[in-house]
Design a protein around this motif. Structure first.
Motif, PDB file in Angstrom:
ATOM      1  N   SER A  60       0.852  -1.185   0.000  1.00 49.51           N
ATOM      2  CA  SER A  60       0.000   0.000   0.000  1.00 49.51           C
ATOM      3  C   SER A  60       0.884   1.229   0.000  1.00 49.51           C
ATOM      4  CB  SER A  60      -0.909   0.017   1.228  1.00 49.51           C
ATOM      5  OG  SER A  60      -1.793  -1.071   1.197  1.00 49.51           O
ATOM      6  N   MET A  61       0.519   2.205  -0.819  1.00 46.11           N
ATOM      7  CA  MET A  61       1.333   3.410  -0.939  1.00 46.11           C
ATOM      8  C   MET A  61       0.436   4.643  -1.044  1.00 46.11           C
ATOM      9  SD  MET A  61       4.340   2.054  -3.463  1.00 46.11           S
ATOM     10  CE  MET A  61       5.627   2.949  -2.621  1.00 46.11           C
ATOM     11  N   ARG A  62       1.039   5.775  -0.756  1.00 43.14           N
ATOM     12  CA  ARG A  62       0.366   7.065  -0.933  1.00 43.14           C
ATOM     13  C   ARG A  62       1.210   7.909  -1.870  1.00 43.14           C
ATOM     14  NH1 ARG A  62      -0.062  12.205   3.107  1.00 43.14           N
ATOM     15  NH2 ARG A  62      -1.517  13.418   1.844  1.00 43.14           N
ATOM     16  N   ILE A  63       0.548   8.607  -2.768  1.00 42.67           N
ATOM     17  CA  ILE A  63       1.252   9.559  -3.623  1.00 42.67           C
ATOM     18  C   ILE A  63       0.569  10.916  -3.527  1.00 42.67           C
ATOM     19  CG2 ILE A  63      -0.085   8.940  -5.686  1.00 42.67           C
ATOM     20  CD1 ILE A  63       2.563   9.567  -7.271  1.00 42.67           C
ATOM     21  N   VAL A  64       1.389  11.957  -3.436  1.00 43.63           N
ATOM     22  CA  VAL A  64       0.915  13.341  -3.511  1.00 43.63           C
ATOM     23  C   VAL A  64       1.683  13.986  -4.654  1.00 43.63           C
ATOM     24  CG1 VAL A  64       0.688  15.559  -2.330  1.00 43.63           C
ATOM     25  CG2 VAL A  64       0.481  13.418  -1.025  1.00 43.63           C
ATOM     26  N   HIS A  65       0.964  14.516  -5.630  1.00 43.34           N
ATOM     27  CA  HIS A  65       1.587  15.128  -6.808  1.00 43.34           C
ATOM     28  C   HIS A  65       1.040  16.538  -6.988  1.00 43.34           C
ATOM     29  CE1 HIS A  65       1.953  16.156 -11.098  1.00 43.34           C
ATOM     30  NE2 HIS A  65       3.042  15.405 -11.064  1.00 43.34           N
ATOM     31  N   ARG A  66       1.954  17.479  -7.167  1.00 40.90           N
ATOM     32  CA  ARG A  66       1.581  18.868  -7.446  1.00 40.90           C
ATOM     33  C   ARG A  66       2.519  19.406  -8.515  1.00 40.90           C
ATOM     34  NH1 ARG A  66      -1.659  21.633  -4.439  1.00 40.90           N
ATOM     35  NH2 ARG A  66      -0.548  23.575  -4.726  1.00 40.90           N
ATOM     36  N   THR A  67       2.129  20.493  -9.144  1.00 39.02           N
ATOM     37  CA  THR A  67       3.028  21.158 -10.080  1.00 39.02           C
ATOM     38  C   THR A  67       3.385  22.528  -9.526  1.00 39.02           C
ATOM     39  OG1 THR A  67       1.154  22.011 -11.367  1.00 39.02           O
ATOM     40  CG2 THR A  67       2.172  19.962 -12.127  1.00 39.02           C
ATOM     41  N   VAL A  68       4.654  22.877  -9.682  1.00 35.95           N
ATOM     42  CA  VAL A  68       5.173  24.174  -9.247  1.00 35.95           C
ATOM     43  C   VAL A  68       5.867  24.786 -10.443  1.00 35.95           C
ATOM     44  CG1 VAL A  68       6.745  25.359  -7.681  1.00 35.95           C
ATOM     45  CG2 VAL A  68       5.490  23.338  -6.887  1.00 35.95           C
ATOM     46  N   ASP A  69       5.368  25.923 -10.906  1.00 33.10           N
ATOM     47  CA  ASP A  69       5.932  26.589 -12.084  1.00 33.10           C
ATOM     48  C   ASP A  69       6.040  25.631 -13.272  1.00 33.10           C
ATOM     49  OD1 ASP A  69       6.197  28.980 -10.643  1.00 33.10           O
ATOM     50  OD2 ASP A  69       8.183  28.392  -9.913  1.00 33.10           O
ATOM     51  N   GLY A  70       5.019  24.794 -13.429  1.00 31.50           N
ATOM     52  CA  GLY A  70       4.985  23.882 -14.571  1.00 31.50           C
ATOM     53  C   GLY A  70       5.800  22.617 -14.412  1.00 31.50           C
ATOM     54  N   ARG A  71       6.444  22.425 -13.257  1.00 29.78           N
ATOM     55  CA  ARG A  71       7.244  21.218 -13.025  1.00 29.78           C
ATOM     56  C   ARG A  71       6.659  20.453 -11.851  1.00 29.78           C
ATOM     57  NH1 ARG A  71      13.418  22.434 -12.884  1.00 29.78           N
ATOM     58  NH2 ARG A  71      13.479  20.204 -13.280  1.00 29.78           N
ATOM     59  N   SER A  72       6.691  19.122 -11.956  1.00 30.70           N
ATOM     60  CA  SER A  72       6.040  18.304 -10.946  1.00 30.70           C
ATOM     61  C   SER A  72       6.879  18.129  -9.695  1.00 30.70           C
ATOM     62  CB  SER A  72       5.674  16.937 -11.527  1.00 30.70           C
ATOM     63  OG  SER A  72       6.839  16.219 -11.853  1.00 30.70           O
ATOM     64  N   VAL A  73       6.182  18.062  -8.569  1.00 29.06           N
ATOM     65  CA  VAL A  73       6.762  17.735  -7.274  1.00 29.06           C
ATOM     66  C   VAL A  73       5.931  16.565  -6.747  1.00 29.06           C
ATOM     67  CG1 VAL A  73       7.205  18.542  -4.922  1.00 29.06           C
ATOM     68  CG2 VAL A  73       7.453  20.123  -6.849  1.00 29.06           C
ATOM     69  N   GLU A  74       6.615  15.482  -6.373  1.00 26.79           N
ATOM     70  CA  GLU A  74       5.908  14.286  -5.932  1.00 26.79           C
ATOM     71  C   GLU A  74       6.458  13.780  -4.616  1.00 26.79           C
ATOM     72  OE1 GLU A  74       4.457  11.985  -9.930  1.00 26.79           O
ATOM     73  OE2 GLU A  74       6.456  11.549  -9.181  1.00 26.79           O
ATOM     74  N   ARG A  75       5.557  13.159  -3.873  1.00 25.82           N
ATOM     75  CA  ARG A  75       5.939  12.487  -2.632  1.00 25.82           C
ATOM     76  C   ARG A  75       5.259  11.131  -2.649  1.00 25.82           C
ATOM     77  NH1 ARG A  75       3.425  13.015   2.741  1.00 25.82           N
ATOM     78  NH2 ARG A  75       4.893  12.145   4.242  1.00 25.82           N
ATOM     79  N   LEU A  76       6.048  10.081  -2.584  1.00 24.77           N
ATOM     80  CA  LEU A  76       5.541   8.710  -2.603  1.00 24.77           C
ATOM     81  C   LEU A  76       5.966   8.049  -1.302  1.00 24.77           C
ATOM     82  CD1 LEU A  76       4.181   6.503  -4.391  1.00 24.77           C
ATOM     83  CD2 LEU A  76       6.486   5.855  -5.060  1.00 24.77           C
ATOM     84  N   VAL A  77       4.986   7.550  -0.536  1.00 23.55           N
ATOM     85  CA  VAL A  77       5.261   6.998   0.784  1.00 23.55           C
ATOM     86  C   VAL A  77       4.723   5.581   0.864  1.00 23.55           C
ATOM     87  CG1 VAL A  77       4.888   7.276   3.270  1.00 23.55           C
ATOM     88  CG2 VAL A  77       5.045   9.298   1.798  1.00 23.55           C
ATOM     89  N   SER A  78       5.574   4.647   1.273  1.00 21.95           N
ATOM     90  CA  SER A  78       5.118   3.285   1.529  1.00 21.95           C
ATOM     91  C   SER A  78       4.354   3.273   2.847  1.00 21.95           C
ATOM     92  CB  SER A  78       6.317   2.335   1.608  1.00 21.95           C
ATOM     93  OG  SER A  78       5.883   1.053   1.967  1.00 21.95           O
ATOM     94  N   LEU A  79       3.200   2.627   2.856  1.00 15.40           N
ATOM     95  CA  LEU A  79       2.383   2.568   4.065  1.00 15.40           C
ATOM     96  C   LEU A  79       2.614   1.279   4.849  1.00 15.40           C
ATOM     97  CD1 LEU A  79      -0.914   4.082   2.627  1.00 15.40           C
ATOM     98  CD2 LEU A  79       0.960   5.232   3.809  1.00 15.40           C
ATOM     99  N   ASP A  80       3.625   0.507   4.443  1.00 11.71           N
ATOM    100  CA  ASP A  80       3.993  -0.659   5.244  1.00 11.71           C
ATOM    101  C   ASP A  80       4.940  -0.202   6.353  1.00 11.71           C
ATOM    102  OD1 ASP A  80       6.511  -0.338   4.178  1.00 11.71           O
ATOM    103  OD2 ASP A  80       6.429  -2.100   2.893  1.00 11.71           O
ATOM    104  N   ARG A  81       5.518  -1.114   7.068  1.00  8.03           N
ATOM    105  CA  ARG A  81       6.325  -0.737   8.225  1.00  8.03           C
ATOM    106  C   ARG A  81       7.720  -0.242   7.874  1.00  8.03           C
ATOM    107  NH1 ARG A  81       4.427  -4.951  12.884  1.00  8.03           N
ATOM    108  NH2 ARG A  81       2.229  -4.750  12.405  1.00  8.03           N
ATOM    109  N   SER A  82       8.116  -0.313   6.623  1.00  4.20           N
ATOM    110  CA  SER A  82       9.471   0.115   6.262  1.00  4.20           C
ATOM    111  C   SER A  82       9.644   1.621   6.376  1.00  4.20           C
ATOM    112  CB  SER A  82       9.805  -0.326   4.831  1.00  4.20           C
ATOM    113  OG  SER A  82       9.077   0.451   3.889  1.00  4.20           O
TER     114      SER A  82
END
Length: 197
Positions: free
Chosen positions: A57-79
């Motif tokens: 299971s994972m979570r992703i948050v994606h946004r664009t800043v000045d036309g370029r993407s910023v992403e955060r991908l987080v594993s929802l397991d214990r790691s």
């Protein structure tokens, strides 16, 4: 030829805002809209990535800043693994291994790097077909089938949100149309109010 399905996140430049679907929308049009959506929309989602007998299971948050993407991908397991992609760098946080890696970013990013992009190479190697799909996450969906013209590569089946063309589910299929890898959103928010955290 097996392709990594989720990580590393990389790949598509933001182009223009998505346009609403019409009755004449082709499979190629759907893929182009999907590519634009993945690169340019703000979204926050939870998904399950399954490969063989393993799932995560994972979570992703994606946004664009000045036309370029910023992403955060987080594993929802214990790691506690996390990948943060800024316009300049990619940060890998691996607390289970006590490792942090920082690398220069060499692309504009997307959620599903391994999905075939529209173009002459895709047309030469695959056939494309669309069909209506059942609702997912209370959204109407369009199914796009990407079938290889030979027996040397995997096929794909995509369930795309009818309004935004975001992939709500994506399956990698073997020669017998059996799912060998899958990603499916269990929750997805799309819009300008999506927080960077």
């Amino acid at each position: 030829m097996r392709r990594a399905f989720i990580v590393p996140l990389a790949g598509v430049a933001a182009i223009a805002a998505t346009s609403p679907a019409t009755a004449e929308t082709t499979a190629r049009d759907w893929l182009e809209r999907m590519t634009r959506s993945l690169a340019s929309l703000h979204y926050d989602g939870l998904f399950i990535h399954t490969a063989g007998s393993q799932s995560e299971s994972m979570r992703i948050v994606h946004r664009t800043v000045d036309g370029r993407s910023v992403e955060r991908l987080v594993s929802l397991d214990r790691s506690g693994r996390e990948i943060v992609r800024t316009p300049e760098e990619v940060h890998f946080y691996l607390p289970d291994r006590r490792v942090v890696l920082v690398e220069p970013r060499s692309d504009d990013g997307s959620l599903l790097k391994a999905l075939p992009a529209p173009g002459p190479q895709l047309d030469a190697l695959y056939t494309l077909e669309t069909s209506p799909g059942h609702r997912l996450l209370r959204r109407d969906v369009q199914i796009v089938d990407i079938r290889p013209r030979d027996g040397y590569r995997y096929g794909y089946r995509l369930w795309l949100d009818a309004d935004t063309a975001m992939p709500l589910r994506s399956d990698v299929l073997d020669a017998e149309a059996r799912t060998v890898e899958s990603i499916q959103f269990t929750k997805l928010e799309i819009g300008e109010d999506v927080s960077a955290r």
